[in-house]
Each structure stands twice: as structure tokens, then as C-alpha cells.
Motif scaffolding. Structure first.
Motif, PDB file in Angstrom:
ATOM      1  N   THR A 163      44.352  19.443  -8.709  1.00 15.04           N
ATOM      2  CA  THR A 163      43.187  19.580  -7.829  1.00 15.04           C
ATOM      3  C   THR A 163      42.122  20.498  -8.439  1.00 15.04           C
ATOM      4  O   THR A 163      40.932  20.227  -8.316  1.00 15.04           O
ATOM      5  CB  THR A 163      43.595  20.078  -6.424  1.00 15.04           C
ATOM      6  OG1 THR A 163      44.276  21.324  -6.555  1.00 15.04           O
ATOM      7  CG2 THR A 163      44.489  19.083  -5.709  1.00 15.04           C
ATOM      8  N   GLU A 166      40.293  18.675 -11.319  1.00 12.87           N
ATOM      9  CA  GLU A 166      39.363  17.704 -10.720  1.00 12.87           C
ATOM     10  C   GLU A 166      38.109  18.423 -10.173  1.00 12.87           C
ATOM     11  O   GLU A 166      36.979  17.986 -10.369  1.00 12.87           O
ATOM     12  CB  GLU A 166      40.121  16.931  -9.621  1.00 12.87           C
ATOM     13  CG  GLU A 166      39.278  16.203  -8.596  1.00 12.87           C
ATOM     14  CD  GLU A 166      38.373  15.127  -9.177  1.00 12.87           C
ATOM     15  OE1 GLU A 166      38.680  14.614 -10.267  1.00 12.87           O
ATOM     16  OE2 GLU A 166      37.330  14.824  -8.541  1.00 12.87           O
ATOM     17  N   TRP A 167      38.306  19.576  -9.555  1.00 17.47           N
ATOM     18  CA  TRP A 167      37.190  20.369  -9.012  1.00 17.47           C
ATOM     19  C   TRP A 167      36.281  20.875 -10.148  1.00 17.47           C
ATOM     20  O   TRP A 167      35.062  20.768 -10.089  1.00 17.47           O
ATOM     21  CB  TRP A 167      37.785  21.535  -8.203  1.00 17.47           C
ATOM     22  CG  TRP A 167      36.845  22.585  -7.704  1.00 17.47           C
ATOM     23  CD1 TRP A 167      35.536  22.425  -7.315  1.00 17.47           C
ATOM     24  CD2 TRP A 167      37.160  23.982  -7.519  1.00 17.47           C
ATOM     25  NE1 TRP A 167      35.015  23.631  -6.899  1.00 17.47           N
ATOM     26  CE2 TRP A 167      35.994  24.602  -7.016  1.00 17.47           C
ATOM     27  CE3 TRP A 167      38.296  24.757  -7.715  1.00 17.47           C
ATOM     28  CZ2 TRP A 167      35.949  25.967  -6.712  1.00 17.47           C
ATOM     29  CZ3 TRP A 167      38.246  26.106  -7.400  1.00 17.47           C
ATOM     30  CH2 TRP A 167      37.083  26.697  -6.914  1.00 17.47           C
ATOM     31  N   SER A 170      34.291  17.941 -11.517  1.00 16.97           N
ATOM     32  CA  SER A 170      33.356  17.239 -10.614  1.00 16.97           C
ATOM     33  C   SER A 170      32.357  18.226 -10.010  1.00 16.97           C
ATOM     34  O   SER A 170      31.260  17.844  -9.594  1.00 16.97           O
ATOM     35  CB  SER A 170      34.125  16.558  -9.479  1.00 16.97           C
ATOM     36  OG  SER A 170      34.684  17.547  -8.618  1.00 16.97           O
ATOM     37  N   LYS A 174      36.702  18.946  -3.036  1.00 19.73           N
ATOM     38  CA  LYS A 174      37.014  17.851  -2.094  1.00 19.73           C
ATOM     39  C   LYS A 174      38.486  17.463  -2.231  1.00 19.73           C
ATOM     40  O   LYS A 174      39.143  17.826  -3.207  1.00 19.73           O
ATOM     41  CB  LYS A 174      36.105  16.652  -2.362  1.00 19.73           C
ATOM     42  CG  LYS A 174      36.245  16.053  -3.761  1.00 19.73           C
ATOM     43  CD  LYS A 174      35.461  14.759  -3.864  1.00 19.73           C
ATOM     44  CE  LYS A 174      35.713  14.033  -5.173  1.00 19.73           C
ATOM     45  NZ  LYS A 174      35.144  14.643  -6.366  1.00 19.73           N
ATOM     46  N   LYS A 175      38.980  16.723  -1.219  1.00 21.50           N
ATOM     47  CA  LYS A 175      40.381  16.282  -1.260  1.00 21.50           C
ATOM     48  C   LYS A 175      40.497  15.148  -2.257  1.00 21.50           C
ATOM     49  O   LYS A 175      40.049  14.022  -1.978  1.00 21.50           O
ATOM     50  CB  LYS A 175      40.819  15.811   0.129  1.00 21.50           C
ATOM     51  CG  LYS A 175      41.031  16.944   1.101  1.00 21.50           C
ATOM     52  CD  LYS A 175      41.690  16.429   2.365  1.00 21.50           C
ATOM     53  CE  LYS A 175      42.115  17.607   3.215  1.00 21.50           C
ATOM     54  NZ  LYS A 175      42.868  17.235   4.390  1.00 21.50           N
ATOM     55  N   TYR A 176      41.095  15.436  -3.406  1.00 21.68           N
ATOM     56  CA  TYR A 176      41.184  14.445  -4.474  1.00 21.68           C
ATOM     57  C   TYR A 176      42.000  13.245  -3.987  1.00 21.68           C
ATOM     58  O   TYR A 176      43.060  13.409  -3.385  1.00 21.68           O
ATOM     59  CB  TYR A 176      41.820  15.092  -5.707  1.00 21.68           C
ATOM     60  CG  TYR A 176      41.875  14.208  -6.924  1.00 21.68           C
ATOM     61  CD1 TYR A 176      40.785  13.427  -7.298  1.00 21.68           C
ATOM     62  CD2 TYR A 176      43.013  14.159  -7.713  1.00 21.68           C
ATOM     63  CE1 TYR A 176      40.836  12.616  -8.420  1.00 21.68           C
ATOM     64  CE2 TYR A 176      43.075  13.362  -8.842  1.00 21.68           C
ATOM     65  CZ  TYR A 176      41.983  12.586  -9.179  1.00 21.68           C
ATOM     66  OH  TYR A 176      42.041  11.793 -10.301  1.00 21.68           O
ATOM     67  N   LEU A 177      41.494  12.038  -4.237  1.00 18.16           N
ATOM     68  CA  LEU A 177      42.099  10.772  -3.814  1.00 18.16           C
ATOM     69  C   LEU A 177      42.245  10.682  -2.289  1.00 18.16           C
ATOM     70  O   LEU A 177      42.942   9.810  -1.772  1.00 18.16           O
ATOM     71  CB  LEU A 177      43.487  10.577  -4.478  1.00 18.16           C
ATOM     72  CG  LEU A 177      43.532  10.649  -6.008  1.00 18.16           C
ATOM     73  CD1 LEU A 177      44.979  10.580  -6.510  1.00 18.16           C
ATOM     74  CD2 LEU A 177      42.716   9.520  -6.644  1.00 18.16           C
TER      75      LEU A 177
END
Ligand SMILES: Cc1cc2nc3c(=O)[nH]c(=O)nc-3n(C[C@H](O)[C@H](O)[C@H](O)COP(=O)(O)O)c2cc1C
Length: 300
Positions: A163, A166-167, A170, A174-177
Motif C-alpha cells: 500500500t 502504491e501511495w 501515485s 487511497k484503498k489500493y484495488l
């Protein structure tokens, strides 16, 4: 009138939000004057990160090589502070490059000299050895560490790897997937961090900063995971080899960073679960050492 300086660096704004929440009760106290200072780089790192910049930050983060900063305003340099709240994040098990650069600067040495400091980290979860490095830098600047607060992502270690990466790539929390938990320090922990400010105000007003850390511990300022301490220590030894290798072979830097990237992936997804199982098996035989270590890392 007492003077408090709040120092921070933050890419996403997470650490700035933490700094502002902790400072709330201090700002509300009429007898204390609060000044904020954001560490700023001459050449900022990208946010969101791209893959090559993210790995490119590894050798200099780990080897603690400083980069150029924008100067600290004169009014801060010329003031004397009763307490400094120093907020930092961890990059590659070390203080982030902006934070390390600040602590090694002449400006910081002037500000920190003979001044009590509370360190506040906002990291994924692996901050223990970075805090040891911060302790050394504070000592070199002749500052007195009186408190430490470590805010972390509380979801499982491997989930937070996914997570947070991904943060970072990006730029959006946000809630990944759509199913994974939100990355970073939880909103609840950020909102409630003003409780630390309350304790700090009392200690400052009573002139009892030397008793601060046990009071911070009583409100959960630091949680130690013996497993993460083991991983942090082991990874520091390995990162030491990688960072020196890459730094000494600048000509092959790009290729070596790619190999390091693959190594890191395998270390996280293959080696760390094995270390976890070994940790569980050996846990009962290490209780004494773990207790001693936990006490040490909870202290200042
Ligand atoms: C390049 C890089 C390396 C990182 N390495 C670590 C680490 O070793 N341990 C850890 O707990 N968090 C690590 N993090 C997460 C940061 O400590 C921090 O939580 C995140 O960057 C958000 O901070 P911000 O306030 O600057 O946005 C890393 C982040 C970045 C960008």
C-alpha cells in the motif's frame, strides 16, 4: 514566554499534518510561542515518485550523504528555543535525505546546540535503526534528546509494503484495488496525536522535560515489534554492502540499482517470511534479550 520550534519535512503532507496536530495544544497555550520550519531542498525529490528516482535515492539515503538545502530564515537562526519538535521520515532504514542534510548542516548545529529535542517519526514501520542514526546526529549537534514518538502504519508488514509503494508512486492515499487498507499512519492516529502535545505542554511548563519519555510511553508513543527490530538490524547490514557497492561503482549505477531492485523484491517476499518463521521458533529462547531491547528502544 517559552519558545518552541517545530521542524518538519513532508512530501505527501502526512508528517506536516502530524506536526500541526501535535502542535495544537502548544499553540493554545498562551505562555508558549510556536514557530514552524519546513526543511526545503534546493532540488526537491519528485512526489509522486517514479521507479528510477525511488531506487536512485537508496545509496545516498543509506550512506547519509547530504544534499543542498534552502537556508533557514535569520529569525530562526538567531532565536533560542526551549524545545524543538523534530519530525522526520525514514528512507531506506535511515533518516530521509532532506532530514539527514538538515541535521548535518551548520544552520541545524546552531539551532540545536544545547537545546532539548523531541523526535517524532512518521514512517511505514521500520524506524528503529533510523532513530539510532538520528540519536548520533543529535549528539553531534550537541542537542539533548528528551522524547521520542514513533507513528507507523499499523497494518501487517507485507500489506503496508504494497500500500505504501502504491501511495508513493501515485501520490494519492487511497484503498489500493478497492480492498486493501489505506496506506500510511491511520487518520485516527494522526487526529489523536494532539494528546502528545498536551503531555509536552505540561512537561515544558513544569520545567520537567527530563521526565517526558515515560509520560509519552504511557500514551502509546512508541510500540516495539521485536520481529521488525530483527529485520531492521539484518537489513542494515545488507544495505550497507549494497549502498557501498553502488556508490563506489557510479559508472554502473543504473544497472546495479536494477539488480538491487530485484534483490529487494526477493528479500521482502522470500527472505522476510523466512526470518519471521525463524523469529517465531526462537522467540521463547530470546525473551530476556527482547525485553532488554524493547526497553532500550522505547527510551531516548
Ligand atoms: C524512498 C523511500 C524510502 C522509504 N523507506 C522506508 C523505510 O525504510 N522504512 C519505513 O518505515 N518507511 C519508509 N518509507 C516511508 C516513509 O518513511 C514515509 O512514511 C512516507 O514517505 C511518507 O512521508 P511524507 O510525510 O514525507 O509524505 C520510505 C519512503 C520513501 C519515499
Amino acid at each position: 514566554m517559552k519558545n518552541v520550534l517545530v521542524i518538519y519535512y513532508s512530501q505527501s503532507g502526512q508528517l506536516e499534518e502530524i506536526a500541526r496536530n501535535i502542535a495544537k495544544p502548544i499553540l493554545n497555550s498562551e505562555a508558549i510561542n510556536v514557530t514552524f520550519h519546513e526543511i526545503q531542498l534546493q532540488k526537491p525529490f519528485p512526489f509522486p515518485w517514479d521507479k528510477s528516482s525511488f531506487f536512485d535515492a537508496f545509496p545516498e539515503s543509506f550512506l547519509q550523504i547530504p544534499t543542498a538545502l534552502k537556508p533557514v530564515p535569520e529569525e530562526i537562526l538567531n532565536a533560542k528555543f526551549d524545545l524543538i519538535l523534530f519530525h522526520y521520515q525514514v528512507w531506506y532504514l535511515s533518516p530521509s535525505i532532506p532530514v539527514n542534510s538538515f541535521l548535518k548542516s551548520d544552520d541545524a548545529k546552531k539551532i540545536l546546540n544545547n537545546t532539548p529535542v523531541v523526535t517524532i517519526s512518521g514512517s511505514r514501520n521500520m524506524w528503529i535503526m533510523a532513530q539510532e542514526k538520528i540519536k548520533t546526529l543529535l549528539k553531534e549537534a550537541n542537542a539533548q534528546l528528551v522524547g521520542n514518538i514513533a507513528l507507523v502504519d499499523r497494518v501487517g508488514n507485507l500489506i503496508s509494503v504494497i500500500t505504501i509503494v502504491e501511495w508513493m508512486f501515485s501520490g494519492v492515499k487511497k484503498k489500493y484495488l478497492g480492498i486493501l487498507p489505506l496506506p500510511g499512519v491511520s487518520d485516527k492516529d494522526i487526529q489523536e496525536s494532539d494528546k502528545f502535545g498536551n503531555v509536552i505542554v505540561s512537561a515544558l511548563n513544569e520545567g520537567k522535560l527530563e521526565d517526558l519519555q515515560p509520560k509519552l510511553l504511557a500514551i502509546d508513543a512508541v510500540k516495539i515489534s521485536p520481529y521488525l527490530v530483527t529485520v531492521d538490524k539484518t537489513a542494515n547490514k545488507i544495505f550497507n554492502k549494497w549502498s557501498n557497492l553502488i556508490y563506489k561503482h557510479q559508472k554502473n549505477r543504473k544497472q546495479l540499482l536494477k539488480v538491487f531492485n530485484v534483490y529487494l523484491f526477493l528479500a521482502i517476499w522470500l527472505i522476510s517470511p523466512i526470518v519471521y518463521i525463524l523469529h517465531l521458533i526462537t522467540y521463547p529462547f530470546k525473551l530476556k534479550t527482547i525485553k532488554k531491547e524493547t526497553q532500550y528502544y522505547q527510551g531516548v
